[in-house]
Design a protein around this motif. Structure first.
Motif, PDB file in Angstrom:
ATOM      1  N   PHE A  93     -36.373  87.138 -95.364  1.00  8.98           N
ATOM      2  CA  PHE A  93     -36.379  86.009 -94.410  1.00  8.98           C
ATOM      3  C   PHE A  93     -36.310  84.684 -95.167  1.00  8.98           C
ATOM      4  N   GLN A  94     -37.061  84.568 -96.236  1.00  7.96           N
ATOM      5  CA  GLN A  94     -37.070  83.338 -97.024  1.00  7.96           C
ATOM      6  C   GLN A  94     -35.722  83.075 -97.680  1.00  7.96           C
ATOM      7  N   ASN A  95     -35.059  84.124 -98.153  1.00  3.18           N
ATOM      8  CA  ASN A  95     -33.724  83.957 -98.739  1.00  3.18           C
ATOM      9  C   ASN A  95     -32.706  83.524 -97.696  1.00  3.18           C
ATOM     10  N   ALA A  96     -32.835  84.081 -96.490  1.00  5.31           N
ATOM     11  CA  ALA A  96     -31.923  83.696 -95.414  1.00  5.31           C
ATOM     12  C   ALA A  96     -32.073  82.215 -95.072  1.00  5.31           C
ATOM     13  N   LEU A  97     -33.313  81.750 -95.021  1.00  8.82           N
ATOM     14  CA  LEU A  97     -33.534  80.331 -94.726  1.00  8.82           C
ATOM     15  C   LEU A  97     -33.084  79.447 -95.879  1.00  8.82           C
ATOM     16  N   LEU A  98     -33.165  79.963 -97.098  1.00  5.06           N
ATOM     17  CA  LEU A  98     -32.692  79.199 -98.255  1.00  5.06           C
ATOM     18  C   LEU A  98     -31.199  78.912 -98.139  1.00  5.06           C
ATOM     19  N   ILE A  99     -30.393  79.924 -97.830  1.00  6.93           N
ATOM     20  CA  ILE A  99     -28.957  79.694 -97.729  1.00  6.93           C
ATOM     21  C   ILE A  99     -28.614  78.913 -96.457  1.00  6.93           C
ATOM     22  N   ALA A 100     -29.453  79.030 -95.415  1.00  7.45           N
ATOM     23  CA  ALA A 100     -29.218  78.228 -94.211  1.00  7.45           C
ATOM     24  C   ALA A 100     -29.419  76.754 -94.506  1.00  7.45           C
ATOM     25  N   ARG A 101     -30.459  76.432 -95.275  1.00  5.27           N
ATOM     26  CA  ARG A 101     -30.711  75.025 -95.621  1.00  5.27           C
ATOM     27  C   ARG A 101     -29.585  74.442 -96.471  1.00  5.27           C
ATOM     28  N   SER A 102     -28.864  75.295 -97.181  1.00  9.39           N
ATOM     29  CA  SER A 102     -27.733  74.814 -97.988  1.00  9.39           C
ATOM     30  C   SER A 102     -26.486  74.615 -97.138  1.00  9.39           C
ATOM     31  N   GLY A 103     -26.495  75.122 -95.901  1.00  4.10           N
ATOM     32  CA  GLY A 103     -25.351  74.961 -95.009  1.00  4.10           C
ATOM     33  C   GLY A 103     -24.597  76.236 -94.713  1.00  4.10           C
ATOM     34  N   LEU A 104     -25.041  77.365 -95.244  1.00  6.69           N
ATOM     35  CA  LEU A 104     -24.390  78.651 -94.974  1.00  6.69           C
ATOM     36  C   LEU A 104     -25.024  79.288 -93.739  1.00  6.69           C
ATOM     37  N   TRP A 105     -24.697  78.745 -92.591  1.00  4.95           N
ATOM     38  CA  TRP A 105     -25.371  79.124 -91.351  1.00  4.95           C
ATOM     39  C   TRP A 105     -25.025  80.544 -90.909  1.00  4.95           C
ATOM     40  N   THR A 106     -23.752  80.897 -90.954  1.00  2.08           N
ATOM     41  CA  THR A 106     -23.364  82.222 -90.459  1.00  2.08           C
ATOM     42  C   THR A 106     -23.861  83.359 -91.347  1.00  2.08           C
ATOM     43  N   PRO A 107     -23.712  83.296 -92.691  1.00  2.00           N
ATOM     44  CA  PRO A 107     -24.306  84.357 -93.512  1.00  2.00           C
ATOM     45  C   PRO A 107     -25.817  84.473 -93.303  1.00  2.00           C
ATOM     46  N   ALA A 108     -26.477  83.342 -93.151  1.00  2.00           N
ATOM     47  CA  ALA A 108     -27.932  83.368 -92.924  1.00  2.00           C
ATOM     48  C   ALA A 108     -28.258  84.049 -91.600  1.00  2.00           C
ATOM     49  N   PHE A 109     -27.506  83.727 -90.557  1.00  2.00           N
ATOM     50  CA  PHE A 109     -27.792  84.314 -89.245  1.00  2.00           C
ATOM     51  C   PHE A 109     -27.499  85.813 -89.222  1.00  2.00           C
ATOM     52  N   GLU A 110     -26.425  86.244 -89.890  1.00  2.00           N
ATOM     53  CA  GLU A 110     -26.127  87.680 -89.941  1.00  2.00           C
ATOM     54  C   GLU A 110     -27.255  88.442 -90.633  1.00  2.00           C
ATOM     55  N   TRP A 111     -27.804  87.849 -91.658  1.00  2.00           N
ATOM     56  CA  TRP A 111     -28.929  88.448 -92.363  1.00  2.00           C
ATOM     57  C   TRP A 111     -30.166  88.495 -91.459  1.00  2.00           C
ATOM     58  N   LEU A 112     -30.386  87.397 -90.738  1.00  2.00           N
ATOM     59  CA  LEU A 112     -31.580  87.288 -89.899  1.00  2.00           C
ATOM     60  C   LEU A 112     -31.530  88.233 -88.701  1.00  2.00           C
ATOM     61  N   LYS A 113     -30.350  88.535 -88.198  1.00  2.00           N
ATOM     62  CA  LYS A 113     -30.263  89.470 -87.070  1.00  2.00           C
ATOM     63  C   LYS A 113     -30.828  90.832 -87.458  1.00  2.00           C
ATOM     64  N   PHE A 114     -30.555  91.262 -88.679  1.00  2.00           N
ATOM     65  CA  PHE A 114     -31.102  92.533 -89.161  1.00  2.00           C
ATOM     66  C   PHE A 114     -32.625  92.448 -89.304  1.00  2.00           C
ATOM     67  N   ILE A 115     -33.106  91.330 -89.857  1.00  2.00           N
ATOM     68  CA  ILE A 115     -34.554  91.141 -90.026  1.00  2.00           C
ATOM     69  C   ILE A 115     -35.246  91.082 -88.675  1.00  2.00           C
ATOM     70  N   GLN A 116     -34.593  90.440 -87.696  1.00  2.00           N
ATOM     71  CA  GLN A 116     -35.178  90.303 -86.362  1.00  2.00           C
ATOM     72  C   GLN A 116     -35.388  91.667 -85.706  1.00  2.00           C
ATOM     73  N   LYS A 117     -34.486  92.598 -85.939  1.00  2.00           N
ATOM     74  CA  LYS A 117     -34.651  93.945 -85.385  1.00  2.00           C
ATOM     75  C   LYS A 117     -35.853  94.640 -86.005  1.00  2.00           C
ATOM     76  N   GLN A 118     -36.085  94.397 -87.289  1.00  2.00           N
ATOM     77  CA  GLN A 118     -37.207  95.043 -87.970  1.00  2.00           C
ATOM     78  C   GLN A 118     -38.552  94.501 -87.489  1.00  2.00           C
ATOM     79  N   HIS A 119     -38.580  93.189 -87.165  1.00  2.00           N
ATOM     80  CA  HIS A 119     -39.843  92.541 -86.768  1.00  2.00           C
ATOM     81  C   HIS A 119     -39.845  92.187 -85.282  1.00  2.00           C
ATOM     82  N   LYS A 120     -39.161  92.979 -84.477  1.00  2.00           N
ATOM     83  CA  LYS A 120     -38.961  92.613 -83.075  1.00  2.00           C
ATOM     84  C   LYS A 120     -40.270  92.349 -82.334  1.00  2.00           C
ATOM     85  N   LYS A 121     -41.278  93.180 -82.577  1.00  2.00           N
ATOM     86  CA  LYS A 121     -42.541  93.050 -81.835  1.00  2.00           C
ATOM     87  C   LYS A 121     -43.540  92.118 -82.511  1.00  2.00           C
ATOM     88  N   THR A 122     -43.322  91.824 -83.776  1.00  2.00           N
ATOM     89  CA  THR A 122     -44.318  91.019 -84.507  1.00  2.00           C
ATOM     90  C   THR A 122     -43.772  89.651 -84.923  1.00  2.00           C
TER      91      THR A 122
END
Length: 475
Positions: free
Chosen positions: A311-340
């Motif tokens: 999650f932290q790496n995804a936000l790191l690349i998002a802050r640099s402006g790589l929004w789509t790669p960050a979001f694709e990564w986060l969609k996978f993480i979101q499924k893992q932490h769906k309830k928490t």
């Protein structure tokens, strides 16, 4: 002897008869009950004393406000019955709208168009303008916001015209130019930028209350930069509150839209420059303040809301402006932490998703200019596709070289962030070398290539070929 025996008999019969003055034995009260009663009495006395002191202080404060600035105590009337309301505006009798306009004109001010605050005409917001000296166009600026409410006095209610009392007023000052322009040459200026328009958010604004934007605009080269304030009116407190300062380099107005889901609307400020999307999203949050019970809180990507390295790496690349790669990564993480997944983490993901939608749309367009096509692809993290456009023709190489030369760090920052989370990306390494070669020379690019930990011999040979072509074609 007979006399003595009678005395003894009488004496002996005495214990069998109760004494007229005798009382039954009553046990004494326990000491604990006496102490408990004393403690309760003391506590009650202290509570009464504290309450009395608090009331004295409160009434003293209200009295001082009523003497020096009675309008600030208008909220007191909200808790009083009609017969007990304080005559806060006794020094200024109710007026009709024409009378208010005439009075402002005498003060060399101009009344703007009234903005209703409810479905009827019981209250309205009145922008107040004044003339800007030595001005040739758009020569009026907003200097004050006033709220008027229909007078409840019986003597005025029977009149054919509607009479209003001033409920609250809020001064408006222009913005300093340094707040609107971060370029170095403008940092030392003290120019105050005027505000020329007040509008109510008619759609999607959260309730209760009424939201406004105060706007100004100035021209800089080919850009019409919009700027201003967001103002909130709280009808329960009869209070105007400045919520934040905003600007939009593209001249876009703030808008309310649902970003994080759940039905709540967020305020979105579009600060996009060129193809670089930059959206500031603010959520309405409650605070424990009487006059200002809400505030606007920005969704921030720093710090990350999850202590998860992915999650932290995804936000790191998002802050640099790589929004789509960050979001694709986060969609996978979101499924893992769906309830928490905490609400703050979800808000960060939704902010990244909003930016990704823009960069995807841009990259999907067919651009007439190869350099614009490459820029749109790189902003969206499509490194390989951008390389194909670069290699398509010598003309493309020349145009892209000019693009890379003008880059002020945005593309380089994306490259560094992408390699930080995944150093085994040949196409990303290639763009890093091209940027360095254009800006600092081929020798510097080759030195940097040798420091890359995951570069293979085949990748190194391929990128060095790109550098030679860059030198040959980009004349």
């Amino acid at each position: 002897m007979a006399h003595r025996s009678r005395k003894l008999k009488a004496k002996s019969s005495k214990p069998n008869q109760p004494h007229a003055d005798a009382t039954p034995d009553i046990p004494p009260k326990p000491l604990e009950k006496k102490q408990q009663g004393s403690w309760l009495s003391s506590t009650l006395a202290i509570a009464i004393l504290s309450s009395s002191v608090g009331l004295v202080i409160a009434f003293t404060w209200i009295s001082i406000v009523l003497i020096w600035n009675p309008e600030q105590a208008s909220w007191v009337n909200k808790f009083l019955p009609a017969w007990a309301k304080l005559p806060l505006s006794s020094n200024e009798p109710p007026q009709t709208l024409p009378q208010i306009q005439s009075q402002l004109s005498q003060q060399k001010r101009v009344a703007g168009e009234t903005i209703p605050l409810n479905e009827g005409d019981n209250s309205f917001l009145l922008p107040v303008f004044q003339q800007i000296p030595y001005c040739q166009s758009d020569c009026q600026e907003v200097v004050e916001l006033r709220v008027y409410q229909l007078s409840q006095d019986l003597e005025f209610q029977s009149q054919p015209e509607k009479y209003y009392r001033l409920a609250t007023q809020f001064p408006i000052t222009g913005l300093e130019e340094s707040l609107e322009d971060s370029t170095a040459e403008r940092q030392d200026t003290n120019t105050v930028l005027p505000l020329s328009e007040v509008k109510r958010f008619e759609k999607d604004a959260p309730s209760p209350g009424v939201w406004f934007y105060v706007r100004g605009q100035r021209q800089e080269k080919t850009n019409a930069i919009a700027y201003g304030y967001i103002v909130y009116y709280n009808p329960a407190r009869t209070n105007l509150q400045q919520m934040l300062t905003w600007k939009s380099p593209g001249g876009q107005l703030p808008k309310w839209q649902e970003v994080t889901g759940g039905g709540a609307k967020e305020l979105v400020i579009d600060q996009t420059v060129g193809l670089e999307p930059q959206l500031s999203v603010y959520q309405v949050k409650s605070v424990k303040l009487y006059l200002n019970p809400i505030q606007l809180e920005a969704i921030d990507l720093n710090p990350p809301a999850l202590k998860d390295s992915a999650f932290q790496n995804a936000l790191l690349i998002a802050r640099s402006g790589l929004w789509t790669p960050a979001f694709e990564w986060l969609k996978f993480i979101q499924k893992q932490h769906k309830k928490t997944l905490p609400a703050t983490a979800k808000a960060q993901i939704d902010l990244i998703r909003l930016h990704s939608q823009l960069t995807k749309t841009q990259a999907a367009k067919i651009w007439a200019s190869p350099s614009q096509q490459v820029l749109a692809e790189l902003i969206d993290g499509r490194w390989g596709k951008a390389l194909k456009v670069f290699e398509a023709s010598p003309q493309n190489v020349q145009e892209v070289a000019i693009l890379l030369k003008a880059d002020q760090g945005r593309l380089w920052n994306r490259t560094v962030a992408a390699l930080q989370v995944n150093p085994d990306r040949p196409e990303v390494i290639a763009w890093g070398a091209l940027i360095l070669a254009v800006q600092q020379g081929e020798e510097r690019a080759n030195s940097w290539l040798k420091t890359q930990p995951k570069i293979s011999t085949a990748t190194l040979t391929y990128i060095q070929g790109l550098l030679k072509r860059l030198n040959a074609d980009a004349v």
